[in-house]
Design a protein around this motif. Structure first.
Motif, PDB file in Angstrom:
ATOM      1  N   LYS A  10      20.640  18.018 125.619  1.00  0.00           N
ATOM      2  CA  LYS A  10      20.654  17.775 124.178  1.00  0.00           C
ATOM      3  C   LYS A  10      20.527  19.096 123.435  1.00  0.00           C
ATOM      4  CE  LYS A  10      20.873  13.302 123.682  1.00  0.00           C
ATOM      5  NZ  LYS A  10      21.923  12.690 122.901  1.00  0.00           N
ATOM      6  N   ALA A  11      21.227  19.207 122.325  1.00  0.00           N
ATOM      7  CA  ALA A  11      21.200  20.406 121.487  1.00  0.00           C
ATOM      8  C   ALA A  11      21.509  20.009 120.057  1.00  0.00           C
ATOM      9  CB  ALA A  11      22.238  21.420 121.988  1.00  0.00           C
ATOM     10  N   ASP A  12      21.154  20.868 119.120  1.00  0.00           N
ATOM     11  CA  ASP A  12      21.603  20.663 117.749  1.00  0.00           C
ATOM     12  C   ASP A  12      23.113  20.866 117.732  1.00  0.00           C
ATOM     13  OD1 ASP A  12      19.078  20.168 116.715  1.00  0.00           O
ATOM     14  OD2 ASP A  12      18.700  22.280 116.313  1.00  0.00           O
ATOM     15  N   ALA A  13      23.822  19.997 117.071  1.00  0.00           N
ATOM     16  CA  ALA A  13      25.278  20.007 117.103  1.00  0.00           C
ATOM     17  C   ALA A  13      25.886  21.331 116.655  1.00  0.00           C
ATOM     18  CB  ALA A  13      25.830  18.868 116.249  1.00  0.00           C
ATOM     19  N   ASP A  14      25.187  22.082 115.814  1.00  0.00           N
ATOM     20  CA  ASP A  14      25.746  23.335 115.289  1.00  0.00           C
ATOM     21  C   ASP A  14      24.849  24.535 115.611  1.00  0.00           C
ATOM     22  OD1 ASP A  14      23.667  22.611 113.664  1.00  0.00           O
ATOM     23  OD2 ASP A  14      24.750  22.877 111.788  1.00  0.00           O
ATOM     24  N   ASP A  15      24.222  24.549 116.783  1.00  0.00           N
ATOM     25  CA  ASP A  15      23.313  25.617 117.182  1.00  0.00           C
ATOM     26  C   ASP A  15      24.105  26.837 117.668  1.00  0.00           C
ATOM     27  OD1 ASP A  15      21.383  27.291 118.306  1.00  0.00           O
ATOM     28  OD2 ASP A  15      20.191  25.609 119.062  1.00  0.00           O
ATOM     29  N   ALA A  16      24.434  27.719 116.750  1.00  0.00           N
ATOM     30  CA  ALA A  16      25.263  28.889 117.061  1.00  0.00           C
ATOM     31  C   ALA A  16      24.562  29.839 118.023  1.00  0.00           C
ATOM     32  CB  ALA A  16      25.641  29.620 115.778  1.00  0.00           C
ATOM     33  N   ALA A  17      23.245  29.987 117.913  1.00  0.00           N
ATOM     34  CA  ALA A  17      22.511  30.885 118.805  1.00  0.00           C
ATOM     35  C   ALA A  17      22.553  30.364 120.243  1.00  0.00           C
ATOM     36  CB  ALA A  17      21.073  31.044 118.325  1.00  0.00           C
ATOM     37  N   LEU A  18      22.376  29.063 120.414  1.00  0.00           N
ATOM     38  CA  LEU A  18      22.447  28.475 121.750  1.00  0.00           C
ATOM     39  C   LEU A  18      23.850  28.613 122.318  1.00  0.00           C
ATOM     40  CD1 LEU A  18      21.294  26.892 124.117  1.00  0.00           C
ATOM     41  CD2 LEU A  18      21.726  24.784 122.809  1.00  0.00           C
ATOM     42  N   LEU A  19      24.845  28.359 121.513  1.00  0.00           N
ATOM     43  CA  LEU A  19      26.228  28.496 121.951  1.00  0.00           C
ATOM     44  C   LEU A  19      26.501  29.918 122.421  1.00  0.00           C
ATOM     45  CD1 LEU A  19      29.017  27.271 122.340  1.00  0.00           C
ATOM     46  CD2 LEU A  19      29.478  27.754 119.919  1.00  0.00           C
ATOM     47  N   SER A  20      25.998  30.893 121.712  1.00  0.00           N
ATOM     48  CA  SER A  20      26.181  32.291 122.094  1.00  0.00           C
ATOM     49  C   SER A  20      25.514  32.582 123.443  1.00  0.00           C
ATOM     50  CB  SER A  20      25.605  33.200 121.008  1.00  0.00           C
ATOM     51  OG  SER A  20      25.719  34.543 121.385  1.00  0.00           O
ATOM     52  N   ARG A  21      24.301  32.069 123.650  1.00  0.00           N
ATOM     53  CA  ARG A  21      23.605  32.278 124.931  1.00  0.00           C
ATOM     54  C   ARG A  21      24.341  31.592 126.081  1.00  0.00           C
ATOM     55  NH1 ARG A  21      19.046  31.140 121.713  1.00  0.00           N
ATOM     56  NH2 ARG A  21      18.731  29.165 122.797  1.00  0.00           N
ATOM     57  N   ALA A  77      14.129  27.523 129.420  1.00  0.00           N
ATOM     58  CA  ALA A  77      13.343  26.426 128.852  1.00  0.00           C
ATOM     59  C   ALA A  77      14.214  25.237 128.430  1.00  0.00           C
ATOM     60  CB  ALA A  77      12.546  26.936 127.654  1.00  0.00           C
ATOM     61  N   LEU A  78      15.525  25.408 128.462  1.00  0.00           N
ATOM     62  CA  LEU A  78      16.430  24.324 128.084  1.00  0.00           C
ATOM     63  C   LEU A  78      16.373  23.219 129.134  1.00  0.00           C
ATOM     64  CD1 LEU A  78      18.598  23.526 125.997  1.00  0.00           C
ATOM     65  CD2 LEU A  78      20.277  24.672 127.440  1.00  0.00           C
ATOM     66  N   SER A  79      16.096  22.012 128.716  1.00  0.00           N
ATOM     67  CA  SER A  79      15.986  20.881 129.637  1.00  0.00           C
ATOM     68  C   SER A  79      17.388  20.355 129.958  1.00  0.00           C
ATOM     69  CB  SER A  79      15.129  19.783 129.006  1.00  0.00           C
ATOM     70  OG  SER A  79      15.024  18.695 129.888  1.00  0.00           O
ATOM     71  N   ARG A  80      17.907  20.784 131.115  1.00  0.00           N
ATOM     72  CA  ARG A  80      19.265  20.419 131.518  1.00  0.00           C
ATOM     73  C   ARG A  80      19.215  19.483 132.726  1.00  0.00           C
ATOM     74  NH1 ARG A  80      22.101  26.308 131.660  1.00  0.00           N
ATOM     75  NH2 ARG A  80      20.214  26.846 132.788  1.00  0.00           N
ATOM     76  N   HIS A  81      20.176  18.593 132.782  1.00  0.00           N
ATOM     77  CA  HIS A  81      20.286  17.655 133.892  1.00  0.00           C
ATOM     78  C   HIS A  81      21.528  18.019 134.702  1.00  0.00           C
ATOM     79  CE1 HIS A  81      19.756  13.938 136.107  1.00  0.00           C
ATOM     80  NE2 HIS A  81      21.049  13.729 135.958  1.00  0.00           N
ATOM     81  N   GLU A  82      21.322  18.311 135.980  1.00  0.00           N
ATOM     82  CA  GLU A  82      22.420  18.733 136.859  1.00  0.00           C
ATOM     83  C   GLU A  82      22.991  17.544 137.617  1.00  0.00           C
ATOM     84  OE1 GLU A  82      21.071  21.734 139.655  1.00  0.00           O
ATOM     85  OE2 GLU A  82      19.450  22.190 138.252  1.00  0.00           O
ATOM     86  N   GLU A  83      24.314  17.528 137.744  1.00  0.00           N
ATOM     87  CA  GLU A  83      25.012  16.562 138.586  1.00  0.00           C
ATOM     88  C   GLU A  83      25.999  17.347 139.423  1.00  0.00           C
ATOM     89  OE1 GLU A  83      24.630  13.255 138.749  1.00  0.00           O
ATOM     90  OE2 GLU A  83      23.306  12.947 137.025  1.00  0.00           O
TER      91      GLU A  83
END
Length: 89
Positions: A10-21, A77-83
């Motif tokens: 999950k992320a904010d739909a317009d999170d430019a900083a996250l997109l850059s990372r 720290a990003l809570s990601r789910h791997e498949e």
């Protein structure tokens, strides 16, 4: 055998900083492993994002690099789910 990693979060739909990372992560991963990545988001939920990596020949080495570079890019720290998937024989 090649493997595929699908990782969603999950992320904010317009999170430019996250997109850059995330783009920095994928660039570093491709440089280190040769595996390009894609970034997607759900059509009906712009706050659900996905990283896609296909054609992974060594899943353990790729996972190690992915986790290491995630820390370097500030994504630990990003809570990601791997498949993980592999082709059917």
């Amino acid at each position: 055998m090649n493997h595929c990693l699908y990782c969603y979060f999950k992320a904010d739909a317009d999170d430019a900083a996250l997109l850059s990372r995330l783009r920095a992560l994928q660039s570093a991963l491709q440089a280190r492993t040769g595996v390009p990545g894609r970034l997607l988001r759900r059509r009906d939920d712009a706050g659900t994002w996905m990283e896609v990596y296909e054609g992974i020949s060594d899943a353990d080495a790729f996972l190690h690099a992915w986790l290491e570079i995630s820390v370097e890019c500030g994504l630990a720290a990003l809570s990601r789910h791997e498949e993980w998937f592999q082709p059917l024989a």
